[in-house]
Design a protein around this motif. Structure first.
Motif, PDB file in Angstrom:
ATOM      1  N   ASN A   9       0.854  -1.182   0.000  1.00 50.52           N
ATOM      2  CA  ASN A   9       0.000   0.000   0.000  1.00 50.52           C
ATOM      3  C   ASN A   9       0.897   1.240   0.000  1.00 50.52           C
ATOM      4  N   LYS A  11       0.039   4.283   0.127  1.00 50.38           N
ATOM      5  CA  LYS A  11      -0.530   5.385   0.926  1.00 50.38           C
ATOM      6  C   LYS A  11      -0.218   6.727   0.244  1.00 50.38           C
ATOM      7  N   HIS A  93      -9.973   0.858   3.895  1.00 53.84           N
ATOM      8  CA  HIS A  93      -8.744   0.944   4.696  1.00 53.84           C
ATOM      9  C   HIS A  93      -9.010   1.776   5.942  1.00 53.84           C
ATOM     10  N   GLU A 141      -6.097  -5.524   9.941  1.00 54.69           N
ATOM     11  CA  GLU A 141      -5.011  -4.613  10.334  1.00 54.69           C
ATOM     12  C   GLU A 141      -5.421  -3.851  11.596  1.00 54.69           C
ATOM     13  N   LEU A 145      -1.500  -0.606  15.522  1.00 48.22           N
ATOM     14  CA  LEU A 145      -0.155  -1.084  15.155  1.00 48.22           C
ATOM     15  C   LEU A 145       0.320  -0.525  13.812  1.00 48.22           C
ATOM     16  N   ILE A 146      -0.608   0.082  13.064  1.00 47.52           N
ATOM     17  CA  ILE A 146      -0.243   0.580  11.726  1.00 47.52           C
ATOM     18  C   ILE A 146       0.825   1.655  11.834  1.00 47.52           C
ATOM     19  N   GLY A 147       1.885   1.501  11.053  1.00 44.52           N
ATOM     20  CA  GLY A 147       2.943   2.509  11.004  1.00 44.52           C
ATOM     21  C   GLY A 147       3.887   2.485  12.198  1.00 44.52           C
ATOM     22  N   ALA A 180      -0.046  -4.366   9.331  1.00 45.68           N
ATOM     23  CA  ALA A 180       0.288  -3.453  10.424  1.00 45.68           C
ATOM     24  C   ALA A 180       1.645  -3.849  10.991  1.00 45.68           C
ATOM     25  N   GLY A 181       2.621  -3.021  10.741  1.00 45.08           N
ATOM     26  CA  GLY A 181       3.959  -3.221  11.291  1.00 45.08           C
ATOM     27  C   GLY A 181       4.779  -4.306  10.633  1.00 45.08           C
ATOM     28  N   ILE A 182       4.239  -4.958   9.600  1.00 49.09           N
ATOM     29  CA  ILE A 182       4.983  -6.051   8.940  1.00 49.09           C
ATOM     30  C   ILE A 182       6.179  -5.456   8.184  1.00 49.09           C
ATOM     31  N   LEU A 200      -0.344  -7.308   3.819  1.00 43.76           N
ATOM     32  CA  LEU A 200      -0.582  -5.965   3.278  1.00 43.76           C
ATOM     33  C   LEU A 200       0.305  -5.046   4.105  1.00 43.76           C
ATOM     34  N   LEU A 201       1.206  -4.316   3.450  1.00 44.75           N
ATOM     35  CA  LEU A 201       2.153  -3.529   4.251  1.00 44.75           C
ATOM     36  C   LEU A 201       2.523  -2.237   3.546  1.00 44.75           C
ATOM     37  N   ALA A 202       3.192  -1.351   4.285  1.00 47.27           N
ATOM     38  CA  ALA A 202       3.523  -0.043   3.721  1.00 47.27           C
ATOM     39  C   ALA A 202       4.884   0.449   4.212  1.00 47.27           C
ATOM     40  N   SER A 203       4.926   1.084   5.395  1.00 44.85           N
ATOM     41  CA  SER A 203       6.097   1.871   5.799  1.00 44.85           C
ATOM     42  C   SER A 203       7.391   1.068   5.875  1.00 44.85           C
TER      43      SER A 203
HETATM   44  O1  LIG Z   1      -1.908   0.167   6.773  1.00 41.91           O
HETATM   45  C1  LIG Z   1      -1.111  -0.672   6.390  1.00 41.91           C
HETATM   46  C2  LIG Z   1      -1.190  -1.287   5.052  1.00 41.91           C
HETATM   47  O2  LIG Z   1      -2.417  -1.054   4.467  1.00 41.91           O
HETATM   48  C3  LIG Z   1       0.029  -1.077   7.241  1.00 41.91           C
HETATM   49  O3  LIG Z   1       0.919  -0.024   7.300  1.00 41.91           O
HETATM   50  P1  LIG Z   1       2.372  -0.284   7.888  1.00 41.91           P
HETATM   51  O4  LIG Z   1       2.959  -1.432   7.125  1.00 41.91           O
HETATM   52  O5  LIG Z   1       3.094   1.020   7.632  1.00 41.91           O
HETATM   53  O6  LIG Z   1       2.199  -0.575   9.348  1.00 41.91           O
END
Ligand SMILES: O=C(CO)COP(=O)(O)O
Length: 222
Positions: A9, A11, A93, A141, A145-147, A180-182, A200-203
């Motif tokens: 993601n 974002k 989301h 998620e 824990l996200i981010g 979340a946090g992966i 599903l991950l981002a940061s």
């Molecule tokens: O919201 C998320 C993916 O959609 C998770 O974000 P993070 O991987 O940055 O914790």
């Protein structure tokens, strides 16, 4: 079992916007080719067309609105997204929550256009509820824990395990992802060991010094 799946993601990080969105897509493409793991990009709407023209990776929208063509200023109509090359969309989301009735309509639109719907949820109970709408995938998620870099699969394994079990009880064809946090290979392995079909991950990837290295590390323990 199907091979695990990774959805990145994008974002609205600057590191994953504009020209950097394309660079990240190239990283996803080469990491996917080297590892044999499916890696999906979920960039901002404005970056979808260019990524689809210049790479062959699967692309998801981050959000679509349950609207029909016509007067809906500022909304994300599904049709031009399809034309731009998406093969699926995230829905609901936690940074862009939707009403239940709108989630239903968005899933229906995805089915009508024969693309995948991946509905994000915040806990076991909402994952169960959403499963009754038969999306292609549910991604649980926990918002807190996200981010944070604290991986749900290691910090709250019971959420992943129980979501998998309860969603599959309702419909075993629904894929269950967690996020979340992966960040690392251990985080992803833990998710898969708990029964998840992917992450599903981002940061953890977007903020990494070398996103491609981080992607290869992510799938290194599978
Ligand atoms: O919201 C998320 C993916 O959609 C998770 O974000 P993070 O991987 O940055 O914790």
């Amino acid at each position: 079992m199907d091979r695990p799946i990774v959805i990145l993601n994008y974002k609205t990080y600057l590191e994953s916007s504009g020209i950097k969105a394309l660079e990240l897509a190239h990283d996803l493409e080469s990491a996917a080719n080297e590892s044999g793991i499916t890696m999906v990009a979920a960039p901002q709407a404005i970056d979808i067309y260019r990524i689809s023209e210049e790479t062959s990776i699967p692309i998801f929208a981050q959000h679509i609105d349950p609207v029909s063509p016509g007067g809906n200023t500022g909304h994300n109509l599904i049709d031009p997204f399809i034309e731009s090359g998406i093969s699926g969309s995230l829905i609901n989301h936690s940074e862009n929550r939707m009403k239940l009735a709108d989630i239903y309509e968005a899933i229906k639109l995805c089915k009508e256009h024969e693309i995948d719907s991946c509905v994000c949820t915040n806990n076991i109970a909402t994952s169960k509820a959403i499963s009754c709408l038969s999306p292609e995938a549910v991604a649980v998620e926990p918002p807190e824990l996200i981010g944070t870099g604290i991986p749900v699969s290691q910090a709250q394994p019971e959420i992943v395990e129980e979501t998998v079990s309860q969603v599959k009880d309702i419909n075993r064809n629904i894929k269950v992802l967690c996020g979340a946090g992966i960040t690392t290979g251990d985080d992803m392995k833990a998710a898969i060991d708990l029964g998840a079909d992917g992450v599903l991950l981002a940061s953890g990837i977007i903020k990494a010094k070398s996103p491609k290295k981080a992607l290869l590390d992510l799938v290194s323990k599978l």
